[in-house]
Design a protein around this motif. Structure first.
Motif: not given
Length: 440
Positions: A216-218, A220-225, A291-293, A371-372
């Protein structure tokens, strides 16, 4: 005579009814001694669990049911076990040293919780060439309590590539025919450094595949990529090349961070388990908020590297538990770390392409936020659990790992649908070719 026969039949019927309606007697499962073997390069450690009641009956030692074991009592128990624990191989008798005597409460399959004594025996052969083939002659407790038995389990064997799956080696019990207690002959598979290395590589892969919090850590870092920040919000879609470069630097930074503390922790750096596990939950919570803001736009690699240090400490606890040294330790660090990187790369390759496609649609914002938020809720559940406040959220968060393949599949299906619809729209909007005009 006729009346007597009828009375006899009535009595038989009544007795049968009682037998048929009586509740079945439940079998009483007796606690057993368990010996768990960990095979190292120069010796074998054996973790022993002995039922306290049986130990007291067989040895006559006054063992406390709970709490700390007095030093004199611990010495008596160690001496008793050593006198009834013999290991032999072709080169002769091994040295058996018993230490770390303590009390606990445990439970085995089919038993209620019961008090037990735990200890660690170090088994050292005269010649390390005999380390994989030996005879284990153990008759503690069973020499007096004839109904007792001992189960011997191979918990880990690095040279055979077995570092995460225990297997039964056999049982030791009284032979009622001969009246003797036959020793257990142990013949382990041939080991090699290559099998040990590949076993650690598999362990690294499974550590990420089964580690829901690390996944999940990885993720969530991918979500705003695929996005660019502006005025405190995720507003624009980054070009594909830029998104790929960003996630590459994030992944490398995380790798460098966890590789450093993985090595230091395995080599002896003290790792406080509860604070480290709690900080991992905090890292997931911060990544979900980002990931949200955008909290740290453009500085994601620095943050990933810092939190990689925390995750690496958690990774190191897995290797430290194996108590490796020398060449085994070096190959284990390499194999375990490589396995982690392989699985991280698989996660990136599975998730990043559909995210890049979906980021160009209006549906991506609600998908990203949902997701976030779900990840943040899971992180809060883990954090509460890891500071001692057990909640249903923690157990629910652990179950998210089983849904990972389905989530990846759903993302790919959604991305394919978007690409197909986009292609159909292009074909529909393309002007029809003009018909050639005939000239006279």
């Amino acid at each position: 005579m006729h009346r007597s026969l009828r009375a006899l039949l009535a009595a038989l019927v009544a007795g049968a009814a009682v037998l048929l309606t009586a509740a079945p007697a439940s079998a009483h499962v007796v606690p057993s001694t368990v010996i768990e073997l960990d095979v190292h390069s120069d010796d074998i450690t054996a973790a022993l669990t002995l039922p306290t009641a049986d130990l007291v009956l067989a040895s006559g030692i006054d063992v406390p049911a709970a709490g700390a074991v007095p030093a004199t009592t611990a010495e008596e128990i160690s001496t008793y076990v050593e006198e009834h624990f013999r290991v032999d191989s072709a080169a002769g008798a091994w040295t058996v040293d018993v230490a770390d005597v303590a009390t606990t409460t445990t439970q085995q399959w089919g038993t209620a919780p019961f008090p037990a004594v735990t200890a660690t025996a170090t088994l050292t052969p005269a010649d390390t060439a005999d380390l994989r083939s030996f005879t284990l002659d153990y008759d503690a407790i069973v020499h007096q309590v004839v109904t007792a038995d001992t189960y011997v389990v191979l918990r880990s064997d690095w040279a055979a590539g077995n570092v995460e799956t225990a297997s039964s080696l056999g049982a030791i019990a009284l032979d009622t025919v001969s009246g003797t207690i036959p020793p257990l002959v142990v013949d382990l598979d041939d080991g090699s450094p290559w099998r040990g290395f590949t076993g650690m590589l598999r362990l690294g892969v499974s550590h990420i595949a089964e580690g829901t919090d690390h996944q999940l850590f990885l993720l969530t870092l991918l979500l705003p990529a695929p996005l660019l920040a502006a005025a405190g919000r995720w507003r624009e879609v980054a070009r594909t090349g830029r998104a790929v470069r960003r996630i590459t630097t994030i992944t490398i930074a995380f790798t460098v961070g966890h590789s450093l503390t993985l090595a230091l922790g395995t080599l002896g750096l003290p790792v406080p388990q509860q604070p480290v596990e709690a900080l991992i939950a905090v890292s997931i919570l911060i990544a979900a908020a980002h990931a949200v803001r955008p909290l740290f736009p453009g500085r994601e690699p620095l943050v990933a590297g810092f939190f990689g240090l925390i995750h690496g400490m958690a990774f190191s606890m897995t290797l430290s538990a194996l108590d490796l040294s020398g060449t085994q330790l070096v190959l284990s660090l390499l194999g375990f770390n490589l396995g982690i990187e392989i699985m991280q790369l698989v996660v990136v390759l599975l998730v990043l392409p559909p995210l890049v496609v979906l980021a160009r649609t209006a549906a991506y914002r609600p998908l990203r936020v949902a997701a976030a938020v779900l990840t943040a809720v899971a992180a809060v559940g883990w954090l509460l659990d890891r500071v001692g406040l057990t909640t249903p959220l923690g157990a629910a968060a652990d179950s998210l790992g089983h849904a990972s393949p389905w989530i990846a599949a759903a993302l790919w299906i959604a991305a394919v649908v978007v690409l197909v619809r986009s292609r159909l729209r292009v074909d529909r909007d393309r002007p029809a070719p003009r018909e050639p005009q005939l000239t006279r």
